[in-house]
Design an enzyme around this catalytic site. Structure first.
Site, PDB file in Angstrom:
ATOM      1  N   LYS A 167      75.098 -20.555  12.853  1.00  0.00           N
ATOM      2  CA  LYS A 167      74.339 -19.908  11.554  1.00  0.00           C
ATOM      3  C   LYS A 167      75.098 -19.987  10.176  1.00  0.00           C
ATOM      4  O   LYS A 167      76.287 -20.094  10.280  1.00  0.00           O
ATOM      5  CB  LYS A 167      73.751 -18.455  11.878  1.00  0.00           C
ATOM      6  N   THR A 178      84.523 -20.073   8.652  1.00  0.00           N
ATOM      7  CA  THR A 178      83.519 -20.584   8.944  1.00  0.00           C
ATOM      8  C   THR A 178      82.420 -19.618   8.945  1.00  0.00           C
ATOM      9  O   THR A 178      82.494 -18.460   8.387  1.00  0.00           O
ATOM     10  CB  THR A 178      83.144 -21.365  10.021  1.00  0.00           C
ATOM     11  N   GLU A 264      71.555 -21.503   1.050  1.00  0.00           N
ATOM     12  CA  GLU A 264      70.711 -20.670   0.303  1.00  0.00           C
ATOM     13  C   GLU A 264      70.201 -21.616  -0.658  1.00  0.00           C
ATOM     14  O   GLU A 264      70.682 -21.942  -1.794  1.00  0.00           O
ATOM     15  CB  GLU A 264      71.291 -19.214  -0.124  1.00  0.00           C
ATOM     16  N   ASN A 390      69.577 -14.286  -3.631  1.00  0.00           N
ATOM     17  CA  ASN A 390      70.941 -13.606  -3.784  1.00  0.00           C
ATOM     18  C   ASN A 390      70.409 -12.231  -4.926  1.00  0.00           C
ATOM     19  O   ASN A 390      71.164 -11.127  -4.598  1.00  0.00           O
ATOM     20  CB  ASN A 390      71.983 -14.232  -4.303  1.00  0.00           C
TER      21      ASN A 390
END
Ligand code: ADP
Ligand code: MG
Length: 698
Positions: A167, A178, A264, A390
């Protein structure tokens, strides 16, 4: 996906997130060698602190991973929670506690409700099987799709498999090992060699991914190798290690690119290759700096071949880090098209390149002339959505009393697949409705509660954007009551109709036309909806006459619509305005009459030949009986009249029913009565197959 021998996967919802899988388990049937690479963030989460000292190691059996809660910065209790989970997994699987690793991702700073996880363990263990895709789904956060892949290799004549679930999404930058990635393999490798191979693979892959330059508290790559492939155990460098490590690096590379491409708000994947650098460090630094430059990234979003920003970044790194690099001597290519070289800009077909920069993957090559080191980095573009995601994230997350977290927003909790079906469904309706008039009567709680008002304004604006022609008719009963009360006057109702005497009519007009109408217009126009507020007096929009109640009671200055000035409304609609109508009628001699907004909406819908008329009210729709009857989802005019005659529909709803019947008799095809207390109910009705509320048709 091919699963290595002796590994089983599961993924279930345990309530950390509302209605989504959030708990994953990877189990090896036999003890496995384990390796791990972890975030270097000093604010590392409890599961990281717990795991990083326990690998590399032999004898690992299981990895429990959750999304929805990061278990980071939760105080000393965080490690206790990890310990509870490890113990519970060990019990559930009948293995030792030290054979269990955990990983968490999600909201920072909220104590992990360990009991929710423990309670879900039996179901999780029960499900164990070849369910890698369920486990991959359970570790997703803002990812829009699950990420997993596998590789097969032959080691000394034995075939071995490596598989990964991963993910990514936000807070992805190098130097934190990571995102979360769980790799399983049936190859036999010693823990020490496994750790070294993983470290090198991560350095070339996950550590070369950047989405937003942020460093997460939770990132880790965990690797279990159980040896069931039966190859001679890899314990030192040699051809087998080379084959294994190449496959591992390739697998991690695919996961890294998947993470970057699904960053994102990302709309495209960026691959940056830097060659001719004076050394490996300089090559990596330049590649990563280009991939994470906000200017380069926003140019990429805009499909702008802005090579100046690329070379400016290289020059800045050379200057600040002291790399012996001369940017003037570099060559730059975008999608294989040279844009800079030979000491200056190169002629290129700008339009053609811009087209190619709209592709989902952009290749950026910087050839330096200062050495022979090279590096590859991956990133994505920077879009409006990154900020949106965000900026909203924290405000949308609420912690529930039971310790779980929830998102406020309704749609946010649905799976990406569900959202896609919904969208496809909506587009079908949008196409069908384009150009049609929809009259909406706005009333009840939807007019009072701020969040509902906002949602309504958003919906109406959206309707217009997708080609519908909305017309809004509003009521204002609650506001009128409040104002009259403040003025020391009482409101009197007969069957849901307000009695309006000569002194209260100016108040009613003031509230409806002066306040409610103007507020709604302002709310719509804050979204650039092009709303125009009108009362029935404006342009003689609603010619009206006084009515008597059937009981013979005088209702005062209360009327019904005689005629709608259709041309006036058509003119507004033709110029793309949204008429917002307050329910005040005008008499022959220019006097005012208060009219029930339900009646106005019906008359307006008939006059405009609208196919749809929507009433927003404070009940789920027309009920079999009030207040406890079932919702009547669909009925004909005749059914409705029968219910009214039987006394099942009374008060304000009876008046609405009469208006509905008039509208249907006047040519409107469908009338909907919807629950205005549910946000975005209008959109849900118009754009999905899941009808909400009551439908009345001829
Ligand atoms: P609006 O602001 O939507 O015009 P009204 O109060 O005028 O609201 O009309 C809706 C009311 O009608 C309901 O709140 C309920 O009290 C009443 N009602 C009576 N019979 C029914 C019924 N069968 N189904 C739904 N509502 C009913
Ligand atoms: Mg009413």
């Amino acid at each position: 996906m091919k699963i290595p021998k002796g590994f089983r996967y599961a993924g279930v919802p345990c309530g950390l997130k509302p209605n989504r899988r959030d708990l994953a388990l990877v189990v090896s049937d036999v003890p496995a060698a384990a390796a791990g690479v972890f975030t270097v963030n000093r604010a590392a989460a409890a599961p990281i602190v717990d795991a990083r000292d326990r690998v590399p190691a032999e004898g690992m059996r299981a990895i429990l991973a959750n999304s929805g809660n990061a278990n980071a910065l939760t105080g000393p209790g965080g490690l206790d929670d990890v310990s509870v989970l490890r113990g519970a997994v060990a019990d559930a699987l009948g293995i030792q506690k030290r054979a269990v690793l955990t990983a968490s991702t999600g909201v920072i700073g909220a104590r992990l409700p360990a009991m929710k996880v423990v309670t879900a363990l039996p179901a999780l263990v029960e499900q164990l099987g070849d369910h890698a895709e369920l486990a991959a789904e359970a570790i997703m956060t803002t990812d829009t799709r699950p990420k997993m892949s596998a590789r097969e290799v032959v080691l000394g004549g034995k075939s071995a498999t490596l598989s990964a679930i991963c993910k990514g999404s936000g807070m992805v930058a190098p130097q934190l090992a990571t995102v979360m990635c769980l790799v399983a393999t049936d190859a036999a490798v010693t823990p020490k060699v496994l750790q070294e191979a993983l470290r090198r693979a991560v350095d070339r892959t996950f550590n070369m991914v950047t989405v937003d330059g942020e460093m997460s508290t939770n990132d880790c790559v965990l690797l279990l190798a159980n040896g069931l492939a039966g190859n001679a155990r890899i314990a030192e460098p040699g051809p087998d290690l080379e084959i294994f490590e190449a496959a591992l690096t390739d697998l991690c590379g695919e996961m890294s690119r998947a993470v970057a491409a699904d960053g994102e708000g990302a709309t495209k994947l960026l691959e940056v290759v830097v060659t001719g650098a004076p050394g490996p460090e300089a090559a990596r630094d330049c590649a990563l700096s280009i991939a994470s430059s906000p200017l380069v990234k926003s140019a990429l979003f805009g499909a702008d071949p802005n090579w100046g920003r690329i070379l400016a970044t290289v020059g800045a790194r050379a200057g600040s880090r002291g790399w012996p690099i001369d940017p003037y001597k570099a060559k730059v290519a975008l999608q294989g098209v040279r844009v800079y070289g030979g000491g200056g800009p190169v002629e290129f077909d700008r339009d053609a390149l811009q087209m190619r920069l709209r592709e989902p993957r952009v290749d950026l090559l910087v050839e330096l002339a200062d050495g022979d080191a090279r590096a590859t980095a991956w990133g994505c573009d920077l879009s409006y959505d990154y900020v949106k995601i965000n900026a909203d994230y924290a405000s949308m997350i609420v912690q529930r009393p039971d310790g779980g977290v929830a998102k406020e927003e309704h749609v946010a909790k649905y799976s990406p697949a569900f959202k896609r079906t919904l969208l496809a469904e909506a587009l079908k309706y949008i196409a069908a409705f384009s150009g049609q008039v929809a009259v909406i009567k706005y009333g009840g709680a939807a007019m009072v509660k701020d969040s509902l008002k906002e949602a309504f304004a958003e919906d109406v604006t959206l309707l217009k954007r997708v080609g519908l022609k909305p017309v809004v008719v509003h009521g204002g009963a609650l506001e009128i009551n409040k104002t009259l009360e403040r003025l020391g006057e009482r409101s009197e109702f007969v069957d849901g109709l307000r009695v309006t005497d000569a002194t209260s009519l100016p108040v009613v007009e003031m509230v409806l036309t002066g306040k409610v109408n103007q507020e709604l217009v302002a709310l719509l126009n804050a979204r650039d909806a092009g709303a125009v507020g009108v009362s029935g007096k404006d342009g003689r929009l609603l010619k009206a006459r006084k009515i008597q109640h059937e009981s013979g009671r005088d209702l005062g200055q209360v009327g019904e619509v005689v005629e709608v000035n259709r041309d006036f409304l058509r003119m507004l609609l033709k110029s793309s305005y949204i008429p917002v109508i307050s329910p005040i009628g005008i008499t022959e001699d220019g006097g005012g009459l208060s009219i029930n907004a339900d009646d106005v909406a019906a008359a307006v819908a008939v006059a405009l030949g609208a196919k749809k008329l929507i009433y927003l009210t404070d009940v789920p729709g027309i009920l079999e009986s009030f207040p406890d009857g079932e919702l009547v989802r669909q009925q004909t005019t005749a059914d409705l009249l029968r219910r009214v005659a039987a006394g099942a529909v009374t008060g304000g709803m009876k008046y609405k029913a009469q208006a509905i019947v008039r509208a249907l008799e006047g040519g409107v095809e469908r009338v909907h009565v919807l629950d205005g207390r549910v946000p975005h109910t209008v959109i849900a009705e118009l754009f999905t197959d899941r009808g909400v509320g009551s439908l009345v048709y001829r």
